[in-house]
Design an enzyme around this catalytic site. Structure first.
Site, mmCIF file in Angstrom:
data_model
loop_
_atom_site.group_PDB
_atom_site.id
_atom_site.type_symbol
_atom_site.label_atom_id
_atom_site.label_comp_id
_atom_site.label_asym_id
_atom_site.label_seq_id
_atom_site.Cartn_x
_atom_site.Cartn_y
_atom_site.Cartn_z
ATOM 1 N N GLY A 21 3.055 -1.605 13.326
ATOM 2 C CA GLY A 21 3.437 -0.636 14.349
ATOM 3 C C GLY A 21 4.929 -0.369 14.376
ATOM 4 O O GLY A 21 5.651 -0.674 13.432
ATOM 5 N N LEU A 38 6.290 2.642 14.270
ATOM 6 C CA LEU A 38 6.289 3.435 13.043
ATOM 7 C C LEU A 38 7.577 4.230 12.862
ATOM 8 O O LEU A 38 8.141 4.753 13.820
ATOM 9 C CB LEU A 38 5.096 4.403 13.058
ATOM 10 C CG LEU A 38 3.717 3.756 13.246
ATOM 11 C CD1 LEU A 38 2.632 4.843 13.239
ATOM 12 C CD2 LEU A 38 3.430 2.721 12.170
ATOM 13 N N HIS A 39 8.022 4.315 11.616
ATOM 14 C CA HIS A 39 9.186 5.125 11.264
ATOM 15 C C HIS A 39 8.793 6.018 10.083
ATOM 16 O O HIS A 39 7.618 6.029 9.666
ATOM 17 C CB HIS A 39 10.392 4.237 10.939
ATOM 18 C CG HIS A 39 10.084 3.118 9.968
ATOM 19 N ND1 HIS A 39 9.706 3.342 8.661
ATOM 20 C CD2 HIS A 39 10.079 1.771 10.131
ATOM 21 C CE1 HIS A 39 9.508 2.193 8.063
ATOM 22 N NE2 HIS A 39 9.717 1.214 8.927
ATOM 23 N N HIS A 53 6.721 4.583 7.255
ATOM 24 C CA HIS A 53 5.269 4.537 7.530
ATOM 25 C C HIS A 53 4.668 5.933 7.406
ATOM 26 O O HIS A 53 3.554 6.090 6.901
ATOM 27 C CB HIS A 53 5.021 4.018 8.947
ATOM 28 C CG HIS A 53 5.455 2.607 9.176
ATOM 29 N ND1 HIS A 53 6.456 2.271 10.051
ATOM 30 C CD2 HIS A 53 5.018 1.437 8.637
ATOM 31 C CE1 HIS A 53 6.616 0.962 10.055
ATOM 32 N NE2 HIS A 53 5.771 0.422 9.204
ATOM 33 N N GLN A 108 2.205 -14.514 10.267
ATOM 34 C CA GLN A 108 3.240 -14.298 9.245
ATOM 35 C C GLN A 108 4.655 -14.508 9.801
ATOM 36 O O GLN A 108 5.629 -14.306 9.095
ATOM 37 C CB GLN A 108 3.094 -12.927 8.584
ATOM 38 C CG GLN A 108 3.401 -11.734 9.467
ATOM 39 C CD GLN A 108 3.050 -10.421 8.764
ATOM 40 O OE1 GLN A 108 1.891 -10.045 8.664
ATOM 41 N NE2 GLN A 108 4.046 -9.722 8.253
ATOM 42 N N VAL A 121 11.820 4.467 1.678
ATOM 43 C CA VAL A 121 12.391 5.658 2.338
ATOM 44 C C VAL A 121 13.712 5.231 2.972
ATOM 45 O O VAL A 121 13.790 4.197 3.639
ATOM 46 C CB VAL A 121 11.428 6.228 3.401
ATOM 47 C CG1 VAL A 121 12.049 7.423 4.099
ATOM 48 C CG2 VAL A 121 10.101 6.618 2.754
HETATM 49 O O1 PAF Z 1 4.364 -4.895 5.932
HETATM 50 C C1 PAF Z 1 3.847 -5.099 7.044
HETATM 51 O O2 PAF Z 1 4.040 -4.339 8.002
HETATM 52 C C2 PAF Z 1 2.973 -6.332 7.243
HETATM 53 O O3 PAF Z 1 3.446 -7.409 6.512
HETATM 54 C C3 PAF Z 1 1.484 -6.066 6.931
HETATM 55 C C4 PAF Z 1 1.261 -5.705 5.479
HETATM 56 C C5 PAF Z 1 0.973 -4.941 7.817
HETATM 57 C C6 PAF Z 1 0.665 -7.317 7.237
HETATM 58 O O4 PAF Z 1 0.782 -7.700 8.569
#
Ligand code: PAF
Length: 282
Positions: free
Chosen positions: A31, A33-34, A37, A61, A176
């Site tokens: 999320g 988003l820029h 994305h 993560q 980008v």
């Molecule tokens: O690159 C990301 O935004 C994240 O590491 C991903 C691939 C959505 C996994 O959570």
């Protein structure tokens, strides 16, 4: 555009799409988003009949003391970006559905995850590969798109998909950048105006190394010195790593060629930014 939160509803929707002969493109994101994305979404729109955007800030993560809690979130704004990019489905699962009580199964890619961000952020890639496997299992896409700014992540996901025979095409999309060279990242939101200016040292250092390479320099020690000097000149920058690696194996190299990756992780203040380039790329 519809928003789906339940794993079962997403699986049913994907099954129905496949039954009716429609292909699915998935853009997995956390999320906020820029335009990076947005470019993945445009790529997905071209490649699939049904375009699914997943938004999930994946706790597994993030390491202890990292920015999971403060990671920027703005679902209303993300919805607007998604709508204008032609997304059909936003899949935004709840953490408790992705990691229910008793969860204990992880996906681990071994060697490719050892250097670079894997060394600086232990456990990070195990979280990424686990959540991406789950998203692929739930959404069942024909194609999934990832950005090349997270170069190692893209390499690790490609490896996982090949090793586990996952029936999905992985597409990497170019980085980008802002007009002044700053690579787009959700974490840029943490930077003050002064820090944003300082953060340009990453892309500048890559550009100077590329120019040296173009001028004929092939010795990694010399190229590394140039990159280090450019970044170290910025008072608020703390170098996590500056690495020269083979573009596929991510093995260290001493002599550069067009497929040599320069990968950087640098803290500007407390914000850790990454950037990279392949020396032979324009
Ligand atoms: O690159 C990301 O935004 C994240 O590491 C991903 C691939 C959505 C996994 O959570």
């Amino acid at each position: 555009m519809q928003t789906v939160e339940s794993v079962a509803d997403m699986q049913n929707l994907s099954r129905a799409a496949h039954r009716s002969g429609r292909t699915i493109a998935l853009v997995p994101t956390m999320g906020y988003l820029h335009d990076g994305h947005a470019s993945l979404l445009r790529g997905g729109r071209r490649r699939g009949d049904l375009l699914v955007l997943s938004i999930f800030v994946n706790p597994t993560q993030f390491g202890v003391g990292e920015d999971f809690e403060s990671y920027p979130r703005d679902l209303a704004r993300d919805r607007a970006v998604a709508e204008s990019a032609g997304v059909d489905v936003i899949f935004a699962p709840r953490a408790g559905d992705m990691y229910p009580a008793g969860f204990q199964t992880y996906v681990d890619v071994e060697r490719l995850t050892l250097p670079l961000c894997g060394a600086s952020r232990p456990g990070h890639f195990r979280g990424v590969t686990t959540v991406v496997s789950k998203l692929l299992n739930i959404v069942q896409p024909d194609v999934a798109l990832f950005g090349a700014k997270d170069y190692q992540q893209l390499a690790v996901i490609r490896r996982m998909v090949a090793d586990l025979n996952m029936p999905v095409e992985v597409v990497g999309m170019p980085i980008v950048r802002e007009a002044d060279g700053l690579a787009l990242s959700s974490r840029n939101a943490y930077l003050s105006p002064e820090q944003r200016q300082a953060a340009l040292c990453l892309s500048h250092s890559l550009r100077t190394a590329k120019e040296l390479y173009k001028a004929g320099e092939r010795t990694v020690a010399t190229l590394r010195e140039q990159v280090t000097t450019t970044i170290a000149a910025e008072a608020s920058a703390t170098i996590d790593y500056i690495e020269f690696r083979h573009g596929d194996s991510l093995e260290e190299v001493a002599v550069a060629n067009g497929h040599t990756l320069i990968a950087l992780a640098v803290k500007i203040g407390t914000t850790r930014l990454i950037d990279n380039c392949l020396l032979g790329e324009e």
